[in-house]
Motif scaffolding. Sequence first.
Motif: not given
Length: 181
Positions: A59-66, A102-108
């Motif tokens: 869910a976090k990855i999809i939200a960050v992509l959008v 940034g996606l990796v950093l925000s999801s980590a």
Amino acid sequence: MLRIANAVLARLPEPLRALALKHREPLKFAVVGGTTFLVDNALFYGLKLTVLEPKPVTAKIIAVLVATIVSYVLNREWSFRTRGGRERRHEAALFFLVSGVGLVLSSAPLWISRYIFHMETPDVSLMTQEIADFMSAQVIGTLITMVYRFWAMRKWVFPVEQARPGGLRLAPAPGSKDKAA
């Protein structure tokens, strides 16, 4: 957005107006960040509390992509509108590469919270899980990513100042010595 920014700028007392004009690029980046933070949160919780309940990292990855797509458009057209120096395809590729990091950093932090510290039910209460998810994904992850992305955008994606002159600019307040924001 420009009209709102000009209205806010005109209402600021002179010392704050001068400070805002001096630091306009980071302030614009922060406004874009706040906007995409809202997009990210709405999607993250919308997905996490419905169709992706058992998969918060997805869910976090999809939200960050959008939110990243929204961020590209707003940053290119407003925050860094006078910067550039690259072909649009190259610029977009670099933007999404930087945003991928940034996606990796925000999801980590969320991944660490859930799968290393086991901050999930039944190991902890639902309230503790939700607070840990919010703090790790939305606060810690966002802060780490924000600092990284501002630095990376200026360094690699939009490196040349005044590369795109003639874009819309914030009008200075009457009597201001700064020609434009």
